[in-house]
Design a protein around this motif. Structure first.
Motif, mmCIF file in Angstrom:
data_model
loop_
_atom_site.group_PDB
_atom_site.id
_atom_site.type_symbol
_atom_site.label_atom_id
_atom_site.label_comp_id
_atom_site.label_asym_id
_atom_site.label_seq_id
_atom_site.Cartn_x
_atom_site.Cartn_y
_atom_site.Cartn_z
ATOM 1 N N PRO A 474 0.808 -1.238 0.000
ATOM 2 C CA PRO A 474 0.000 0.000 0.000
ATOM 3 C C PRO A 474 0.832 1.274 0.000
ATOM 4 O O PRO A 474 0.312 2.342 -0.317
ATOM 5 C CB PRO A 474 -0.833 -0.132 1.284
ATOM 6 N N TRP A 475 2.124 1.204 0.358
ATOM 7 C CA TRP A 475 2.972 2.400 0.344
ATOM 8 C C TRP A 475 3.663 2.597 -1.015
ATOM 9 O O TRP A 475 4.439 3.526 -1.188
ATOM 10 C CB TRP A 475 4.012 2.337 1.455
ATOM 11 N N LEU A 476 3.389 1.714 -1.976
ATOM 12 C CA LEU A 476 3.987 1.818 -3.304
ATOM 13 C C LEU A 476 2.995 2.409 -4.308
ATOM 14 O O LEU A 476 1.787 2.326 -4.121
ATOM 15 C CB LEU A 476 4.435 0.439 -3.803
ATOM 16 N N ASP A 477 3.527 2.959 -5.389
ATOM 17 C CA ASP A 477 2.670 3.497 -6.444
ATOM 18 C C ASP A 477 1.886 2.399 -7.148
ATOM 19 O O ASP A 477 0.854 2.674 -7.767
ATOM 20 C CB ASP A 477 3.525 4.249 -7.480
ATOM 21 N N ILE A 478 2.380 1.169 -7.090
ATOM 22 C CA ILE A 478 1.698 0.070 -7.781
ATOM 23 C C ILE A 478 0.606 -0.567 -6.917
ATOM 24 O O ILE A 478 0.034 -1.591 -7.300
ATOM 25 C CB ILE A 478 2.712 -1.013 -8.216
ATOM 26 N N ALA A 479 0.304 0.023 -5.764
ATOM 27 C CA ALA A 479 -0.753 -0.509 -4.894
ATOM 28 C C ALA A 479 -2.105 -0.457 -5.596
ATOM 29 O O ALA A 479 -2.345 0.389 -6.465
ATOM 30 C CB ALA A 479 -0.814 0.286 -3.591
ATOM 31 N N MET A 480 -3.004 -1.383 -5.223
ATOM 32 C CA MET A 480 -4.352 -1.395 -5.798
ATOM 33 C C MET A 480 -5.200 -0.311 -5.134
ATOM 34 O O MET A 480 -5.322 -0.276 -3.907
ATOM 35 C CB MET A 480 -4.981 -2.779 -5.624
ATOM 36 N N ASN A 481 -5.765 0.554 -5.956
ATOM 37 C CA ASN A 481 -6.456 1.744 -5.455
ATOM 38 C C ASN A 481 -7.660 1.411 -4.585
ATOM 39 O O ASN A 481 -7.987 2.159 -3.665
ATOM 40 C CB ASN A 481 -6.896 2.620 -6.635
#
Length: 505
Positions: A474-481
């Motif tokens: 969740p702290w990455l840009d690739i996290a699922m919104n």
């Protein structure tokens, strides 16, 4: 349906016919009723489609005709040259004859070789097979590169997270007196009557979210004790992070793994194995060609799987000798309700309380261990159900009685050459607690928020703990919104250092 026009003249006339017919239809459409106009539009569309198709075929036919006529011309000229040379009288100048003959032989061989594709169907098939094989090779290489890039994206430290760790460390260096630990630790840190948690992490923001979520959802935070362990490099940042705010009376201990002196290479197999040159080469020569040799287990080539922060979970009774029970939480979980009922569960003499993850043939022991090895085959059932690390309730008294740490050492030593299982902590955990794990209700721990977009929001809502296991943290840009807000609502956006590092809300 496409119609092949074999006659190039017809294919060229078709657009003209279409134009004339369209003009006729347009001239009558204005005075025609709607049904006729609809039929005219349908015919116009069919003519348009056929016109485009015939134009394409006409172009291809012209190209093929040009190539065929060129080949015919070349072979005709070649045949003429052969006839001329063979019908000539015995040469007066042998060197000239030999030169012309060799040139003709060379050019004829080249022409025949280049024209084989047009006349040899077997060769055409073989060339097509070769092209398909080459395309598959490129696809495999692209998949490996993509998997490697995905792994890099998942394991890299975002700029904002690095910024936060640096600023917190700078604060610790600038004001050491504000963050010095007391000489005598608080008695609550060793009080077995309280609810104790173990969190092992080098991610300062993730660790704070775990504590924040547990505290905010607890009925009486003052009875909860959090033991946060990190590495020496992140110790200062962790100390500052957990001293900058009050946690509603909850007790927080921050230590470095290096503070536990018994964790050395003479006692810990993983540390001893790290001294092996072969193992260092395998894990730290992190080149693309090395990392993509085995795409199935590529993630296990990451050196973090040999980090003591990962393997600390096997030493909980020695780290906390006065405690009877402790709840282990990964740093990528979020607590959504009060967890004190876990301490009321009758463990039936079992060591590890965990949620099972098997369904059908998935997540069975056979997926994690090498059952072709006689030791594994003899001791374990390949169909035994796997369970999840991330939220594990440990009965430390039962652990000491069963001598689980010694069991872990025994199997870890046997696996130095990685023949029993690939790297990671789940396989040795499955082995160590093989017969001493108590299944918990699945609502205690819902997994997959870091890789599975299909988890129902109803299931997530009813979960005590949700786990962002997988690459999409969740702290990455690739996290699922759709899942990230579950984590983000426990980030301390009001904290000055978090604001300075521009974390997305």
């Amino acid at each position: 349906m496409a119609i092949r026009i074999r006659n190039p003249t017809l294919s060229l006339l078709l657009p003209i016919l279409f134009f004339c017919y369209s003009t006729l239809l347009l001239s009558t459409a204005t005075s025609s009723p709607d049904p006729i106009r609809a039929r005219a539009d349908l015919l116009r569309k069919q003519l348009t489609d056929l016109s485009y198709v015939s134009s394409l075929y006409a172009g291809s036919s012209r190209k093929l005709s040009l190539e065929t006529s060129k080949q015919s011309r070349l072979f005709s000229n070649l045949s003429q040259n052969f006839s001329t040379l063979l019908s000539s009288n015995p040469p007066q100048d042998m060197s000239t004859f030999e030169r012309d003959a060799r040139a003709l032989i060379s050019s004829s061989r080249a022409l025949i070789s280049s024209s084989k594709d047009s006349f040899d169907p077997q060769l055409k098939i073989q060339r097509l097979k070769d092209a398909i094989f080459a395309a598959n090779e490129q696809l495999t290489k692209a998949k490996k590169s993509g998997a490697f890039s995905s792994l890099i994206a998942a394991k890299s430290i975002p700029k904002s997270l690095h910024c936060l760790a640096m600023k917190l460390t700078a604060e610790r260096v600038a004001h050491p007196e504000k963050y010095t630990d007391p000489v005598q630790p608080a008695p609550e840190l060793e009080d077995p009557r309280l609810y104790h948690y173990a969190i092992f992490s080098d991610n300062v923001l993730a660790a704070s979210v775990v504590v924040n979520s547990a505290v905010k959802n607890s009925k009486d935070p003052s009875r909860h004790v959090f033991h946060v362990v990190t590495d020496r490099m992140n110790l200062g940042a962790m100390q500052v992070m957990f001293r900058l705010k009050e946690y509603a009376g909850a007790h927080i201990e921050v230590k470095a793994v290096e503070d536990y002196k018994f964790l050395n290479s003479s006692y810990v197999p993983v540390l001893r194995q790290l001294e092996s040159a072969n193992l260092q080469r395998f894990y730290f020569e992190n080149k693309l060609e090395n990392a993509t040799k085995d795409t199935t287990n590529m993630k296990f080539r990451n050196p973090k799987y040999l980090s003591m922060l990962n393997h600390l979970r096997f030493y909980l009774p020695e780290m906390y000798p006065k405690l009877h029970r402790i709840l282990f939480l990964d740093d990528d979980v979020v607590v959504q309700r009060d967890l004190t009922d876990l301490w009321k569960i009758d463990m039936d003499g079992k060591v590890n309380g965990a949620v099972e993850t098997c369904f059908g043939s998935f997540h069975r022991y056979a997926q994690y261990m090498n059952f072709s090895h006689p030791l594994i085959k003899e001791k374990f059932d390949p169909n035994a159900c796997g369970w999840a690390y991330g939220m594990n309730f440990f009965d430390l008294d039962a652990w000491r009685k069963e001598k689980c740490t010694e069991q872990y050492h025994y199997w870890q030593n046997l696996n130095e050459n990685r023949t029993l299982w690939k790297l990671g902590t789940l396989p040795p955990g499955l082995i160590t607690y093989y017969s001493t794990t108590k299944p918990l209700d699945k609502s205690w721990h819902v997994l997959g928020l870091g890789y599975n977009p299909s988890i129902s929001m109803e299931e997530i809502k009813n979960a005590a703990v949700v786990h962002f296991n997988g690459n999409m943290k969740p702290w990455l840009d690739i996290a699922m919104n759709q899942f990230r807000p579950l984590w983000a609502k426990y980030v301390d956006y009001d904290m000055e250092f978090v604001r300075r590092c521009n974390f997305p809300a």
